[in-house]
Design a protein around this motif. Structure first.
Motif, PDB file in Angstrom:
ATOM      1  N   ASP A   1     -58.132 -18.004  76.372  1.00  0.00           N
ATOM      2  CA  ASP A   1     -59.374 -17.236  76.494  1.00  0.00           C
ATOM      3  C   ASP A   1     -60.555 -18.052  75.971  1.00  0.00           C
ATOM      4  O   ASP A   1     -61.596 -18.173  76.630  1.00  0.00           O
ATOM      5  N   VAL A   2     -60.399 -18.638  74.778  1.00  0.00           N
ATOM      6  CA  VAL A   2     -61.492 -19.422  74.179  1.00  0.00           C
ATOM      7  C   VAL A   2     -61.781 -20.669  75.008  1.00  0.00           C
ATOM      8  O   VAL A   2     -62.952 -21.004  75.265  1.00  0.00           O
ATOM      9  N   LEU A   3     -60.741 -21.369  75.454  1.00  0.00           N
ATOM     10  CA  LEU A   3     -60.942 -22.604  76.215  1.00  0.00           C
ATOM     11  C   LEU A   3     -61.596 -22.321  77.565  1.00  0.00           C
ATOM     12  O   LEU A   3     -62.446 -23.093  78.027  1.00  0.00           O
ATOM     13  N   SER A   4     -61.218 -21.234  78.211  1.00  0.00           N
ATOM     14  CA  SER A   4     -61.807 -20.920  79.520  1.00  0.00           C
ATOM     15  C   SER A   4     -63.223 -20.386  79.386  1.00  0.00           C
ATOM     16  O   SER A   4     -64.069 -20.621  80.247  1.00  0.00           O
ATOM     17  N   ARG A   5     -63.510 -19.697  78.283  1.00  0.00           N
ATOM     18  CA  ARG A   5     -64.835 -19.108  78.107  1.00  0.00           C
ATOM     19  C   ARG A   5     -65.869 -20.140  77.693  1.00  0.00           C
ATOM     20  O   ARG A   5     -67.005 -20.128  78.195  1.00  0.00           O
TER      21      ARG A   5
ATOM     22  N   TRP B   1     -47.316 -36.948  60.628  1.00  0.00           N
ATOM     23  CA  TRP B   1     -46.441 -37.833  61.392  1.00  0.00           C
ATOM     24  C   TRP B   1     -45.739 -36.997  62.459  1.00  0.00           C
ATOM     25  O   TRP B   1     -45.799 -35.764  62.442  1.00  0.00           O
ATOM     26  N   ARG B   2     -45.080 -37.651  63.378  1.00  0.00           N
ATOM     27  CA  ARG B   2     -44.431 -36.945  64.491  1.00  0.00           C
ATOM     28  C   ARG B   2     -43.056 -36.446  64.062  1.00  0.00           C
ATOM     29  O   ARG B   2     -42.032 -37.022  64.402  1.00  0.00           O
ATOM     30  N   GLY B   3     -43.059 -35.358  63.331  1.00  0.00           N
ATOM     31  CA  GLY B   3     -41.836 -34.799  62.773  1.00  0.00           C
ATOM     32  C   GLY B   3     -41.140 -33.823  63.702  1.00  0.00           C
ATOM     33  O   GLY B   3     -41.329 -33.834  64.924  1.00  0.00           O
ATOM     34  N   ALA B   4     -40.353 -32.935  63.093  1.00  0.00           N
ATOM     35  CA  ALA B   4     -39.489 -32.041  63.864  1.00  0.00           C
ATOM     36  C   ALA B   4     -40.270 -31.077  64.752  1.00  0.00           C
ATOM     37  O   ALA B   4     -39.771 -30.657  65.799  1.00  0.00           O
ATOM     38  N   HIS B   5     -41.479 -30.727  64.342  1.00  0.00           N
ATOM     39  CA  HIS B   5     -42.258 -29.747  65.113  1.00  0.00           C
ATOM     40  C   HIS B   5     -43.141 -30.403  66.175  1.00  0.00           C
ATOM     41  O   HIS B   5     -43.849 -29.696  66.902  1.00  0.00           O
ATOM     42  N   HIS B   6     -43.092 -31.715  66.272  1.00  0.00           N
ATOM     43  CA  HIS B   6     -44.031 -32.400  67.157  1.00  0.00           C
ATOM     44  C   HIS B   6     -43.841 -32.006  68.622  1.00  0.00           C
ATOM     45  O   HIS B   6     -44.823 -31.846  69.346  1.00  0.00           O
ATOM     46  N   ARG B   7     -42.609 -31.833  69.056  1.00  0.00           N
ATOM     47  CA  ARG B   7     -42.372 -31.505  70.462  1.00  0.00           C
ATOM     48  C   ARG B   7     -43.007 -30.166  70.826  1.00  0.00           C
ATOM     49  O   ARG B   7     -43.599 -30.030  71.899  1.00  0.00           O
ATOM     50  N   ARG B   8     -42.900 -29.183  69.934  1.00  0.00           N
ATOM     51  CA  ARG B   8     -43.514 -27.875  70.205  1.00  0.00           C
ATOM     52  C   ARG B   8     -45.034 -27.999  70.260  1.00  0.00           C
ATOM     53  O   ARG B   8     -45.690 -27.428  71.135  1.00  0.00           O
ATOM     54  N   LEU B   9     -45.604 -28.742  69.331  1.00  0.00           N
ATOM     55  CA  LEU B   9     -47.053 -28.937  69.314  1.00  0.00           C
ATOM     56  C   LEU B   9     -47.517 -29.732  70.532  1.00  0.00           C
ATOM     57  O   LEU B   9     -48.575 -29.446  71.113  1.00  0.00           O
ATOM     58  N   GLU B  10     -46.733 -30.710  70.915  1.00  0.00           N
ATOM     59  CA  GLU B  10     -47.071 -31.524  72.080  1.00  0.00           C
ATOM     60  C   GLU B  10     -47.115 -30.683  73.347  1.00  0.00           C
ATOM     61  O   GLU B  10     -47.954 -30.902  74.226  1.00  0.00           O
ATOM     62  N   ALA B  11     -46.220 -29.695  73.430  1.00  0.00           N
ATOM     63  CA  ALA B  11     -46.214 -28.803  74.599  1.00  0.00           C
ATOM     64  C   ALA B  11     -47.507 -27.993  74.665  1.00  0.00           C
ATOM     65  O   ALA B  11     -48.070 -27.787  75.744  1.00  0.00           O
ATOM     66  N   ILE B  12     -48.001 -27.527  73.507  1.00  0.00           N
ATOM     67  CA  ILE B  12     -49.260 -26.785  73.468  1.00  0.00           C
ATOM     68  C   ILE B  12     -50.409 -27.675  73.926  1.00  0.00           C
ATOM     69  O   ILE B  12     -51.261 -27.271  74.734  1.00  0.00           O
ATOM     70  N   VAL B  13     -50.429 -28.912  73.432  1.00  0.00           N
ATOM     71  CA  VAL B  13     -51.487 -29.857  73.783  1.00  0.00           C
ATOM     72  C   VAL B  13     -51.446 -30.188  75.270  1.00  0.00           C
ATOM     73  O   VAL B  13     -52.477 -30.165  75.958  1.00  0.00           O
ATOM     74  N   GLU B  14     -50.273 -30.509  75.785  1.00  0.00           N
ATOM     75  CA  GLU B  14     -50.153 -30.901  77.186  1.00  0.00           C
ATOM     76  C   GLU B  14     -50.590 -29.779  78.119  1.00  0.00           C
ATOM     77  O   GLU B  14     -51.260 -30.023  79.127  1.00  0.00           O
ATOM     78  N   LYS B  15     -50.235 -28.558  77.787  1.00  0.00           N
ATOM     79  CA  LYS B  15     -50.624 -27.420  78.630  1.00  0.00           C
ATOM     80  C   LYS B  15     -52.134 -27.238  78.639  1.00  0.00           C
ATOM     81  O   LYS B  15     -52.751 -27.015  79.691  1.00  0.00           O
ATOM     82  N   ALA B  16     -52.762 -27.340  77.465  1.00  0.00           N
ATOM     83  CA  ALA B  16     -54.213 -27.170  77.381  1.00  0.00           C
ATOM     84  C   ALA B  16     -54.955 -28.277  78.101  1.00  0.00           C
ATOM     85  O   ALA B  16     -55.912 -28.027  78.845  1.00  0.00           O
ATOM     86  N   VAL B  17     -54.517 -29.515  77.914  1.00  0.00           N
ATOM     87  CA  VAL B  17     -55.182 -30.656  78.563  1.00  0.00           C
ATOM     88  C   VAL B  17     -54.997 -30.612  80.077  1.00  0.00           C
ATOM     89  O   VAL B  17     -55.923 -30.907  80.839  1.00  0.00           O
ATOM     90  N   ARG B  18     -53.827 -30.192  80.504  1.00  0.00           N
ATOM     91  CA  ARG B  18     -53.561 -30.087  81.941  1.00  0.00           C
ATOM     92  C   ARG B  18     -54.504 -29.083  82.617  1.00  0.00           C
ATOM     93  O   ARG B  18     -54.992 -29.308  83.720  1.00  0.00           O
ATOM     94  N   GLU B  19     -54.767 -27.987  81.939  1.00  0.00           N
ATOM     95  CA  GLU B  19     -55.599 -26.923  82.535  1.00  0.00           C
ATOM     96  C   GLU B  19     -57.091 -27.117  82.293  1.00  0.00           C
ATOM     97  O   GLU B  19     -57.917 -26.832  83.170  1.00  0.00           O
ATOM     98  N   PHE B  20     -57.444 -27.654  81.115  1.00  0.00           N
ATOM     99  CA  PHE B  20     -58.859 -27.689  80.743  1.00  0.00           C
ATOM    100  C   PHE B  20     -59.401 -29.101  80.555  1.00  0.00           C
ATOM    101  O   PHE B  20     -60.612 -29.273  80.378  1.00  0.00           O
ATOM    102  N   GLY B  21     -58.553 -30.111  80.578  1.00  0.00           N
ATOM    103  CA  GLY B  21     -59.020 -31.493  80.482  1.00  0.00           C
ATOM    104  C   GLY B  21     -59.321 -31.901  79.064  1.00  0.00           C
ATOM    105  O   GLY B  21     -59.482 -31.078  78.168  1.00  0.00           O
ATOM    106  N   ALA B  22     -59.376 -33.205  78.851  1.00  0.00           N
ATOM    107  CA  ALA B  22     -59.691 -33.772  77.549  1.00  0.00           C
ATOM    108  C   ALA B  22     -61.033 -34.466  77.604  1.00  0.00           C
ATOM    109  O   ALA B  22     -61.533 -34.841  78.678  1.00  0.00           O
ATOM    110  N   ALA B  23     -61.637 -34.641  76.452  1.00  0.00           N
ATOM    111  CA  ALA B  23     -62.922 -35.330  76.380  1.00  0.00           C
ATOM    112  C   ALA B  23     -62.751 -36.793  76.756  1.00  0.00           C
ATOM    113  O   ALA B  23     -61.700 -37.399  76.517  1.00  0.00           O
ATOM    114  N   ALA B  24     -63.786 -37.360  77.350  1.00  0.00           N
ATOM    115  CA  ALA B  24     -63.742 -38.770  77.696  1.00  0.00           C
ATOM    116  C   ALA B  24     -63.684 -39.602  76.432  1.00  0.00           C
ATOM    117  O   ALA B  24     -64.323 -39.288  75.429  1.00  0.00           O
ATOM    118  N   ALA B  25     -62.918 -40.679  76.472  1.00  0.00           N
ATOM    119  CA  ALA B  25     -62.769 -41.534  75.301  1.00  0.00           C
ATOM    120  C   ALA B  25     -64.085 -42.272  75.019  1.00  0.00           C
ATOM    121  O   ALA B  25     -64.836 -42.574  75.913  1.00  0.00           O
TER     122      ALA B  25
END
Length: 244
Positions: free
Chosen positions: A164-168, A220-244
């Motif tokens: 909701d926040v990202l789309s708004r 560091w990329r610990g045990a929870h990294h895969r779950r967090l990475e899934a959240i990031v990948e989904k958001a970037v896929r739908e809403f894009g990332a800032a230009a470097a």
């Protein structure tokens, strides 16, 4: 109120704020003849943060318009994506939105969060002093006059809240650049420099670290990294990332 009667039509998205008996497409409302349209709308339960274009008898009007007898009022929802005056775009979240705050920070979005209940007046004043968009599910808080800008969070599910926040507001995303604990910026950290903050198993297993410049927390990329990475990948896929 005991004055002119008007007829108000609310966009479907706004009807959840209104008492059940007024949720029909066109509701009769008796006004006091002196209050602004914005005040009338808020008195019916709708925060102005959620209101977009207003029209009376088919012509656009501001929230300061004082309605007269017989007027047909149309209240639309806020346009998406929503433009917010000033830059950069920053957020302030109330005590009930901790998970959403951490997920926004995970994506590199500046999201201040009050973990203590400092009270509505203080939150609204902080929004104004720091020019942050206040995110809340508290309708009364969003109606405070001192608020700089705000938005109602419609869902109680963190996944839906984030979308909701990202789309708004379409904030630029820069994943893995902000501390999820304090909102400070992250920088690469040498393993030897942070060794004393690591458990033995972490020192043995991992070699790549980042550290918050503000609070010193190490990541560091610990045990929870895969779950967090899934959240990031989904958001970037739908809403894009800032230009470097």
């Amino acid at each position: 109120m005991n004055g002119p009667e008007i007829h108000v039509s609310f966009a479907p998205e706004l009807r959840l704020f209104i008492a059940a008996e007024r949720r029909r497409p066109r509701a009769a409302v008796v006004t006091d003849g002196v209050s602004t349209l914005g005040h009338v709308i808020e008195s019916l339960g709708v925060p102005l943060t959620e209101v977009g274009a207003l029209s009376v008898d088919g012509r656009p009007v501001p929230a300061s318009h004082v309605p007269a007898a017989g007027e047909e009022v149309e209240v639309r929802a806020v346009a998406r994506p929503q433009e917010v005056p000033g830059a950069p775009l920053r957020f302030l979240l109330d005590v009930h939105l901790g998970t959403l705050a951490r997920r926004l920070r995970l994506l590199g979005v500046d999201a201040a969060y009050e973990s203590d209940d400092i009270g509505d007046p203080a939150l609204a004043a902080l929004s104004a002093s720091q020019q942050r968009v206040l995110l809340s599910r508290d309708r009364g808080l969003l109606r405070r006059r001192e608020l700089w800008a705000g938005a109602y969070i419609y869902s109680d599910r963190p996944e839906e809240q984030l979308r909701d926040v990202l789309s708004r507001f379409t904030p630029p995303l820069a994943p893995w650049t902000r501390c999820t604990a304090c909102n400070g910026p992250l920088q690469d950290a040498d393993k030897e420099a942070v060794r004393e903050q690591l458990e033995h198993g972490t020192r043995r297993t991992y070699d790549v670290f980042a550290q918050c410049i503000t609070c010193g927390r190490v990541y560091w990329r610990g045990a929870h990294h895969r779950r967090l990475e899934a959240i990031v990948e989904k958001a970037v896929r739908e809403f894009g990332a800032a230009a470097a």
